[in-house]
Each structure stands twice: as structure tokens, then as C-alpha cells.
Write an enzyme that holds these catalytic residues in place. Structure first.
Site, mmCIF file in Angstrom:
data_model
loop_
_atom_site.group_PDB
_atom_site.id
_atom_site.type_symbol
_atom_site.label_atom_id
_atom_site.label_comp_id
_atom_site.label_asym_id
_atom_site.label_seq_id
_atom_site.Cartn_x
_atom_site.Cartn_y
_atom_site.Cartn_z
ATOM 1 N N ASP A 134 0.838 -1.195 0.000
ATOM 2 C CA ASP A 134 0.000 0.000 0.000
ATOM 3 C C ASP A 134 0.875 1.247 0.000
ATOM 4 O OD1 ASP A 134 -2.426 1.594 0.353
ATOM 5 O OD2 ASP A 134 -1.841 1.774 2.455
ATOM 6 N N ALA A 135 1.905 1.234 0.820
ATOM 7 C CA ALA A 135 2.817 2.384 0.889
ATOM 8 C C ALA A 135 3.653 2.499 -0.383
ATOM 9 C CB ALA A 135 3.723 2.253 2.111
#
Length: 146
Positions: free
Chosen positions: A35-36
């Protein structure tokens, strides 16, 4: 050597860690990191191509970094994934989660989780260049310009 591999090496230089078999990470942990990774790629592109105040940058980022957009993206690139990448995606997609994003249906949320697991996996194996290539291809397939 790609930039993310340099980043991993830099992190490990200052914060040494025991070498870990990538298969020991759960798909949800890879999605957590992915996600990051996904967001930093998108934010970098938007920062370099979008003018105006930070709220404009955030708005534009939010249009792409959400479950529905990520689900569309993985569907656009799915046929281009290697067998290994497809396996990682499926493991992430099929992982049992205890929550669902507020503004996403369950199918989109699971597909997005699979995409994020794939991006986390690519990052942790030093293949972020592949993640960027897949993202570029997906954005082109969806006719999304940043």
C-alpha cells in the site's frame, strides 16, 4: 540496481535485520507494505506533474489510490503478470481480512489487497522497477494520465 533496492540497502545499513525468506511474510503484511509502495509511486508522479496547493495533490492521489481504482488496475494488468506474480496477487486477494475499506465493495477491496500484496512483494524482492512498469502499463490500459 534500482532505486528501491538502494532504499532497502540503506534501510538495512542503518537498521540491520536478519535475512528473512519472503515466503514467511503473510500476504496481508505484504499488502500493508505494498500500500505504501503503491502510494509513494503515485505521489511521486503526481508531485512532479501536478501544480497547485497540496490539497490538489492529495485529491489527485486519492483518485488513484483507492480500492476501486486499484481493482481496475489489477484487472488491466492481470494477463501481463508472470506465474509468480499471479500467485502473489491471488494470495493477497484471497487473504482473510477483518476489515473492509469504507468506500469499497468487497470484490474491489480484495482485488486491491492482492495488488498491494504484489507491490509489497516486488519491493521486498528488490524488483520495484517491475512494479513501476506494471503501474505504467495499467494506467495506459485504463487511459489514465497523471
Amino acid at each position: 540496481m534500482n532505486i528501491s533496492q538502494n532504499l532497502l540497502q540503506e534501510i538495512h545499513t542503518f537498521f540491520p535485520a536478519e535475512e528473512t525468506d519472503i515466503r514467511s511474510y503473510s500476504p496481508l503484511k505484504l499488502a500493508y507494505l505494498g500500500d505504501a509502495v503503491f502510494e509513494i509511486i503515485i505521489r511521486t508522479m503526481i508531485l512532479e506533474k501536478t501544480g497547485g496547493p497540496v490539497k490538489n495533490l492529495h485529491r489527485r492521489t486519492s483518485e488513484i489510490v483507492n480500492a476501486a481504482s486499484q481493482a481496475s488496475l489489477i484487472l488491466a494488468i492481470q494477463d501481463s503478470l508472470t506465474e509468480e506474480e499471479q500467485r502473489v496477487f491471488r494470495q493477497g486477494r484471497n487473504a482473510k481480512t477483518s476489515s473492509v475499506a469504507k468506500h469499497a465493495d468487497i470484490r474491489d477491496y480484495r482485488n486491491a489487497t492482492g495488488l498491494e500484496a504484489l507491490f509489497g512483494y516486488l519491493y521486498m524482492t528488490g524488483r520495484s522497477l517491475r512494479a513501476v512498469e506494471l503501474l505504467k502499463f495499467g494506467l495506459e490500459q485504463l487511459h489514465i494520465n497523471i
